[in-house]
Enzyme design. Structure first.
Site, PDB file in Angstrom:
ATOM      1  N   SER A 153      -2.763   2.099   1.649  1.00  0.00           N
ATOM      2  CA  SER A 153      -2.467   2.704   0.747  1.00  0.00           C
ATOM      3  C   SER A 153      -3.787   4.359  -0.215  1.00  0.00           C
ATOM      4  CB  SER A 153      -1.624   3.121  -0.661  1.00  0.00           C
ATOM      5  OG  SER A 153      -0.114   2.697   0.137  1.00  0.00           O
ATOM      6  N   LYS A 200      -3.780   7.336   1.298  1.00  0.00           N
ATOM      7  CA  LYS A 200      -2.847   8.281   0.273  1.00  0.00           C
ATOM      8  C   LYS A 200      -4.059   9.403  -0.094  1.00  0.00           C
ATOM      9  CE  LYS A 200       1.219   5.473  -0.285  1.00  0.00           C
ATOM     10  NZ  LYS A 200       1.213   4.463  -0.874  1.00  0.00           N
ATOM     11  N   TYR A 217       2.996   8.138  10.373  1.00  0.00           N
ATOM     12  CA  TYR A 217       2.422   6.979   8.452  1.00  0.00           C
ATOM     13  C   TYR A 217       1.805   5.712   8.540  1.00  0.00           C
ATOM     14  CZ  TYR A 217       3.043   4.648   3.528  1.00  0.00           C
ATOM     15  OH  TYR A 217       2.604   3.720   3.156  1.00  0.00           O
ATOM     16  N   TYR A 237      -0.375   3.726  -9.220  1.00  0.00           N
ATOM     17  CA  TYR A 237       0.726   2.848  -9.356  1.00  0.00           C
ATOM     18  C   TYR A 237       1.691   2.889 -11.132  1.00  0.00           C
ATOM     19  CZ  TYR A 237       0.004   3.196  -4.537  1.00  0.00           C
ATOM     20  OH  TYR A 237      -0.148   3.161  -2.826  1.00  0.00           O
ATOM     21  N   VAL A 271      -2.537  -2.249  -0.106  1.00  0.00           N
ATOM     22  CA  VAL A 271      -2.035  -3.779   0.405  1.00  0.00           C
ATOM     23  C   VAL A 271      -3.234  -4.497   0.950  1.00  0.00           C
ATOM     24  CG1 VAL A 271       0.565  -3.224  -1.020  1.00  0.00           C
ATOM     25  CG2 VAL A 271      -0.362  -2.874   1.213  1.00  0.00           C
TER      26      VAL A 271
HETATM   27  O1  DON Z   1       3.478   1.823   3.075  1.00  0.00           O
HETATM   28  C1  DON Z   1       3.407   0.793   2.621  1.00  0.00           C
HETATM   29  O2  DON Z   1       4.103  -0.514   2.714  1.00  0.00           O
HETATM   30  C2  DON Z   1       2.249   0.290   3.472  1.00  0.00           C
HETATM   31  N1  DON Z   1       1.839   0.708   4.509  1.00  0.00           N
HETATM   32  C3  DON Z   1       1.202   1.051   2.252  1.00  0.00           C
HETATM   33  C4  DON Z   1       1.302   0.245   1.034  1.00  0.00           C
HETATM   34  C5  DON Z   1      -0.155   0.070  -0.041  1.00  0.00           C
HETATM   35  O3  DON Z   1      -0.646   0.457   0.682  1.00  0.00           O
HETATM   36  C6  DON Z   1       0.253   0.328  -1.306  1.00  0.00           C
HETATM   37  N2  DON Z   1      -0.410   0.255  -2.511  1.00  0.00           N
HETATM   38  N3  DON Z   1      -1.271  -0.942  -2.710  1.00  0.00           N
END
Ligand code: DON
Length: 420
Positions: free
Chosen positions: A64, A67, A190, A242, A260
């Site tokens: 993320s 983003k 994405y 978040y 993540v």
């Molecule tokens: O969209 C997803 O689930 C992941 N590829 C990215 C999520 C993410 O890193 C959320 N961050 N804390």
């Protein structure tokens, strides 16, 4: 002599190392098998210096943290209005993968997945192919990092194999016409975006590029136009962490983004980029040791954006009646913005200036923003209307194009002794 900064970073990492709280991201196979003990941090200054400690060369997927950079590219490629039309900028207080839209049928912000998937679809020129969009995304994020980044096919595959939630979000977006193309192709792109591999060194540099108005401090390459940066940093500060965004803003106070895989970045406008890496996550999906490190950095280094020292008081060094001189000199210093310029203007307005000649000495001024420049030039114009001969002492041309409409009675000199 060795700089104390790497020693400080080492000490901070050793303080946090014993904390084994949190869990690895279990929903992506490649992340679930990461070494949970990895720990690294880096600080990148805006003149290209970088300080690293711990596991700074280990590559991990950006997730993320991509983003805000993808948002910057979409804003650059489509303009703020078109992007806002599709993705709102309101903090959601929700988990990153919430299936939600606002009352106008838009994702709440570009940092949660609904907004990020939509944002990905807005990268590149309208009508470009999914492949061209991915290439633009890779090339754009690489410009932030200052080196060519690459997608890890293993991470990409393992996330895509299990991307039911993101596919559900994308199909929901398609049904509301937020997405106008094949939702599967957008989730594919994405997912590639989330699978770009970076080090903590790269992330600090990418954050520094945001902090440096869009220009990479080492390569000097402009990644995105300056107009985009304020929008990106604002959204990071309200939505980047978040449903922990409120705690983060009060405790740390730096525009930030987590991922993540365990990375966290902070971009401190005009100062530096910071990145940490530690894979265990709290229940918001933010790195446990990353959050703790940022809290320490912020308090130790005075980085909270709401804790800014008073700039106004110090901009006017002195101005004394000139005695035998025939010129009154107002000696300015530092970085001048509205509050500082107001101090100078107020002092000039309140002073009974006997001399026929007035000078603003900008020798010790290192920057003026647009409003400060206009205020000083306006006061110069008014002094000249009152019959004073006005001078700017401006050796470094901090006011590049003085045109205050003073009918030629504003002169620019580069040394103070030229006044006499
Ligand atoms: O969209 C997803 O689930 C992941 N590829 C990215 C999520 C993410 O890193 C959320 N961050 N804390």
């Amino acid at each position: 002599m060795k700089s104390p900064i790497p020693d400080y970073l080492d000490e901070m990492l050793e303080n946090e190392r014993p904390d084994e709280a949190g869990e690895l991201a279990g929903y992506i196979q490649e992340l679930a098998s990461a070494d949970p003990d990895q720990l690294g941090a880096a600080l990148a200054t805006l003149d290209g210096e970088i300080y690293c400690a711990g596991d700074t060369d280990i590559e991990f997927s950006i997730q993320s943290i991509s983003k805000p950079f993808a948002y910057a590219l979409a804003l650059a490629d489509r303009g703020v209005d078109q992007v806002l039309d599709k993705v709102d900028v309101e903090p959601s207080g929700e988990a990153f993968n919430e299936i939600s839209l606002d009352k106008d049928g838009r994702p709440l912000n570009p940092m949660i997945n609904a907004g990020a998937i939509t944002t990905h679809s807005l990268i590149g020129l309208p009508g470009c192919t999914a492949e061209d969009r991915v290439e633009r995304m890779v090339e754009g994020l690489s410009a932030f990092a200052g080196r060519r980044l690459a997608v890890d096919e293993g991470v990409y595959r393992s996330e895509l194999d299990d991307a039911h939630r993101n596919l559900a979000i994308a199909h929901m977006l398609r049904s509301y016409d937020v997405l106008t193309e094949d939702p599967r192709a957008v989730v594919d792109g994405y997912t590639r975006q989330c699978s770009l591999m970076v080090t903590v060194h790269d992330l600090a540099m990418m954050a520094a590029t945001l902090a440096n108005q869009g220009v990479n401090p080492v390569t000097g390459e402009r990644a995105v136009p300056v107009a985009v940066i304020r929008q990106v940093l604002s959204v990071m500060s309200t939505c980047g962490m978040y449903d922990a965004a409120g705690d983060w803003t009060t405790q740390v106070g730096i525009p930030a983004k987590s991922g993540v895989s365990g990375g966290v970045i902070g971009a401190l406008p005009g100062q530096m980029g910071i990145a940490t890496f530690s894979p265990r996550l709290d229940n918001h999906g933010n790195s446990v040791r990353g959050v703790a490190l940022f809290e320490r950095f912020s308090s130790d280094m005075g980085l909270h954006l709401m804790e800014v020292p008073a700039a106004a008081r110090s901009v006017l060094r002195e101005h004394a009646p000139s005695g035998t001189e025939t010129v009154r000199i107002f000696d300015l210093q530092g970085s001048i913005r509205f509050a500082g310029a107001e101090r100078v203007v107020r002092e000039i307005v309140r002073t009974d200036i006997a001399e026929d000649r007035v000078a603003l000495d900008l020798t010790a001024v290192h920057s003026l923003d647009d409003v400060a420049r206009r205020m000083l030039l306006e006061v110069a114009r008014r002094l000249s209307i009152e019959g004073k001969e006005v001078f700017l002492v401006d050796p470094d041309t901090v006011i590049p194009d003085p045109d205050p409409g003073t009918d030629g009675s504003l002169a620019v000199v580069s040394r103070r002794d030229e006044l006499h």
